[in-house]
Write a protein that holds these residues in place. Structure first.
Motif, mmCIF file in Angstrom:
data_model
loop_
_atom_site.group_PDB
_atom_site.id
_atom_site.type_symbol
_atom_site.label_atom_id
_atom_site.label_comp_id
_atom_site.label_asym_id
_atom_site.label_seq_id
_atom_site.Cartn_x
_atom_site.Cartn_y
_atom_site.Cartn_z
ATOM 1 N N THR A 130 49.769 33.015 45.099
ATOM 2 C CA THR A 130 50.277 33.419 43.784
ATOM 3 C C THR A 130 51.679 32.865 43.560
ATOM 4 N N LEU A 133 51.387 29.158 42.913
ATOM 5 C CA LEU A 133 50.880 28.848 41.565
ATOM 6 C C LEU A 133 51.944 29.071 40.488
ATOM 7 N N THR A 134 52.742 30.115 40.653
ATOM 8 C CA THR A 134 53.785 30.373 39.656
ATOM 9 C C THR A 134 54.978 29.433 39.833
ATOM 10 N N THR A 136 54.878 26.391 40.773
ATOM 11 C CA THR A 136 54.519 25.059 40.271
ATOM 12 C C THR A 136 54.082 25.101 38.809
ATOM 13 N N ASP A 137 54.251 26.270 38.173
ATOM 14 C CA ASP A 137 53.924 26.461 36.750
ATOM 15 C C ASP A 137 52.452 26.235 36.427
ATOM 16 N N ILE A 138 51.600 26.325 37.440
ATOM 17 C CA ILE A 138 50.157 26.271 37.178
ATOM 18 C C ILE A 138 49.708 27.559 36.494
ATOM 19 N N VAL A 139 50.356 28.658 36.882
ATOM 20 C CA VAL A 139 50.085 29.974 36.289
ATOM 21 C C VAL A 139 51.392 30.514 35.740
ATOM 22 N N THR A 145 47.034 36.494 34.450
ATOM 23 C CA THR A 145 46.477 35.997 35.721
ATOM 24 C C THR A 145 47.419 36.284 36.879
ATOM 25 N N ASN A 438 61.515 31.204 43.808
ATOM 26 C CA ASN A 438 60.472 30.159 43.755
ATOM 27 C C ASN A 438 60.923 28.856 44.415
#
Length: 640
Positions: A130, A133-134, A136-139, A145, A438
């Motif tokens: 999680t 994903l956050t 790398t700005d995928i989510v 999500t 991050n």
């Protein structure tokens, strides 16, 4: 028969039977028995058993290493062998009398953490991915999500005191639901609201124990703390809670014990936990963390070098359980762990060595072991690599420790920190991302350190690896290759298990044998009713009727000796076994006696096939060309 039913039965039998088992648990790759008498276990037979990687006796536990299927084998043992995974309290206490202080500590820690380790790692992996994903700005960090993934990953860690209360209750023999209530009290939502208000006054001001007091109980100050994700308080609380519960169980009349024991226990234990036990345990956790950080600060690189070098040794003997709580405590107290995480390169160094061996070896059996060991090692499960590949070749195991030491030193040098306890192997990388900022530098540096550990292990072994030479004599055979070169290959000579006339396998009156479906070999028309061991071996199968026996030799040949055709229908009549399944036997040792004439009179042929059932593992299976043979004379040569 279910897939692991026979293996489960064999393991229980070889550890001395269920009456010799005090308790049973398992971790990622091992069944962990506590036995009344380890001397009753047939360790050599277990090590030789198909499905068992090896056996380790350490930390007061008899550890049977299975590999990735350990959970299925464990479930089968509980389901079919009448063994309770929790064990018996009185016998467990009795067994501990002979355990050292270190063994008791390792036993305590492993008992509390082993049952939750799988879910702990799974939740950590979800948290780690999680964050990845956050970061790398995928989510979207605040999107639905991310919130849902956060709930899945955080729930276990937030309520970790309840989970540890459960496992501690099983260890300390406290009512499970009373213990879980104590754990739940530590994370009760109203505590956070009370702590959010203005403190009434402060105790121990100016010290590391400074504590604001927000409420009182019967006029006594309650030192409220944030116990979410904490490790030590729940364990210590249940330790004392079990003693309190046993006291009330002794003094309260039997007729009202059912509700009065938990009533009194909770009234005493929860206030005591919140006022004293919890705060003291939290302070102890801070001191443990401070001590760990102090050791690390003396020389981070040397700390990493040491832990990296010896981590695989610690795992082999179960001593790593003494460091796991330190790592979890550091994450809970400081938000990260820079010390124990230096173990991370060890699995990569191990698979670097395994890959080098895989690429250099000409031994097909070793190749077949190395491929799954390498794949498991990528995901951090290294027992198949250690016990199946490197440890039997001690020099190469030592070289893997060198690679692990280099990896540990680099992890410390780069100041890689573990923020989330999560996956092993490649799944561990996201755990190095700082969730507060991050910042992904820790993940990249962790990748570099593990890659270097892998490379060191590989490069140390690849240029020097040679398949182990065998001694000249019965185990060495000279052959000539197509280009005229002479070379030595490993072989094993199997002696005749019975005396009599030699019969080609093609002439056996049963298609399963004559067509070689069950393996290559030879048959003998017995002149006397004796079967002896054709080599030093372990009895892997002994039919209840006594008409057939399966063996695995110490060199790995799997054999089937089948006395007569359709003699299973005699239901054991005219057969007498002198060994049992799991026994270690010596070449020439009597295995079975049978009455040749009575079997013939009953209408059954007595021709006896002797088969190498793992023929595919060998270059050739060469039977004797003699027309007749005596017991213990050379019968079959298997060539690796």
């Amino acid at each position: 028969m279910r897939k692991y039913e026979q293996l489960a039965a064999d393991i229980v039998k070889l550890v001395g039977g269920k009456e010799n088992v005090i308790s049973l648990a398992h971790c990622i790759t091992r069944l962990r028995f506590k036995l009344k008498d380890e001397g009753k276990a047939q360790t050599d037979a277990l090590k030789a058993h198909d499905g068992v990687v090896t056996v380790i006796q350490s930390g007061g536990q008899y550890q049977v290493v299975i590999g990735n299927a350990v959970g299925d084998v464990y479930d089968e043992i509980l389901a079919s062998q009448g063994i309770n995974g929790a064990g018996a309290a009185a016998e467990d206490d009795e067994a501990k009398k002979d355990m050292s202080l270190l063994d008791r500590f390792i036993d305590l820690i492993s008992s509390v953490f082993q049952p939750v380790l799988g879910v702990l790692a799974a939740a950590g992996m979800i948290k780690g991915f999680t964050v990845l994903l956050t970061a790398t700005d995928i989510v979207a960090p605040k999107g639905g999500t991310a919130q849902m993934l956060g709930i899945i990953g955080d729930a276990f860690f937030y309520f970790l005191p309840i989970m540890l209360a459960y496992t501690s209750a099983k260890k300390f023999k406290m009512n499970i639901f009373s213990a879980m209530t104590v754990g739940a009290a530590l994370v009760y939502p109203s505590l956070a609201k009370i702590m959010g208000g203005e403190p009434m006054y402060t105790l121990f001001a100016g010290t590391i124990f400074e504590s604001p007091v927000h409420t009182e109980f019967l006029g006594i100050p309650v030192l409220l703390m944030n116990y979410a994700s904490s490790v030590i308080p729940a364990i210590v609380a249940i330790y004392f809670g079990a003693k309190v519960e046993r006291f009330f169980a002794r003094v309260i009349p039997t007729k009202v014990k059912g509700f009065f024991v938990p009533f009194c226990t909770l009234l005493v234990v929860i206030p005591l936990t919140l006022m004293a036990v919890g705060p003291v345990a939290m302070w102890a956790g801070k001191l443990v963390g401070a001590a760990a950080m102090a050791i690390y600060s003396l020389s981070p690189v040397l700390s990493g070098l040491f832990i990296g070098a010896f981590w695989q040794v610690f795992v082999m003997f179960g001593l790593h359980w003494g460091l796991v709580p330190v790592m979890l405590n550091n994450v809970a107290v400081y938000g990260n762990d820079p010390l124990v995480v230096t173990y991370f390169g060890a699995s990569f160094a191990q698979i670097g060595v395994v890959l080098a061996i895989l690429l250099r070896t000409k031994d097909q059996n070793l190749r077949s072991l190395s491929i799954p060991a390498f794949i498991s090692g990528i995901f951090g499960v290294t027992e198949p690599a250690i016990y199946g590949v490197t440890l039997p070749r001690k020099k190469y195991f030592a070289l893997s420790c060198v690679g692990a030491a280099v990896g540990g030193a680099l992890i410390a040098f780069f100041d890689v920190r573990l923020y989330i306890f999560g996956g092993l192997g490649i799944f561990g990388y996201p755990c190095f991302i700082d969730p507060a900022t991050n910042n992904m530098a820790g993940m990249y540096n962790g990748m570099i350190a593990s890659a270097v550990a892998f490379a060191v292990g590989f490069l140390l072994v690849f240029p020097i690896y040679r398949d182990q030479k065998v001694e000249a004599g019965d185990t060495e055979l000279s052959v000539t290759t197509e280009n005229g070169e002479t070379k030595s290959v490993e072989r094993e000579i199997l002696v005749a298990p019975v005396s009599g006339k030699v019969v080609p396998l093609a002439n056996v009156p049963d298609e399963a044998f004559s067509a070689g479906v069950l393996g290559e070999g030879i048959a003998i028309e017995p002149s006397e009713g004796r079967v002896v061991a054709p080599a030093d071996a372990t009895v892997t199968t002994l039919f209840p009727t006594g008409h057939a026996i399966g063996l695995i030799t110490d060199k790995g040949a799997e054999l089937l000796i089948h006395i007569g055709m359709d003699t299973v229908k005699l239901e054991g009549k005219y057969f007498k076994a002198h060994v049992k399944q799991g026994d270690k036997v010596k070449k020439g040792q009597l295995l079975i006696e049978f009455d040749v004439e009575k079997i013939k009179e009953a209408g059954y042929p007595v021709v006896t096939p002797v088969l190498v059932t793992n023929t595919a593992s060998y270059l050739d299976v060469v039977p004797t060309e003699a027309g007749s043979i005596q017991e213990k004379e050379n019968l079959i040569t298997v060539v690796a």
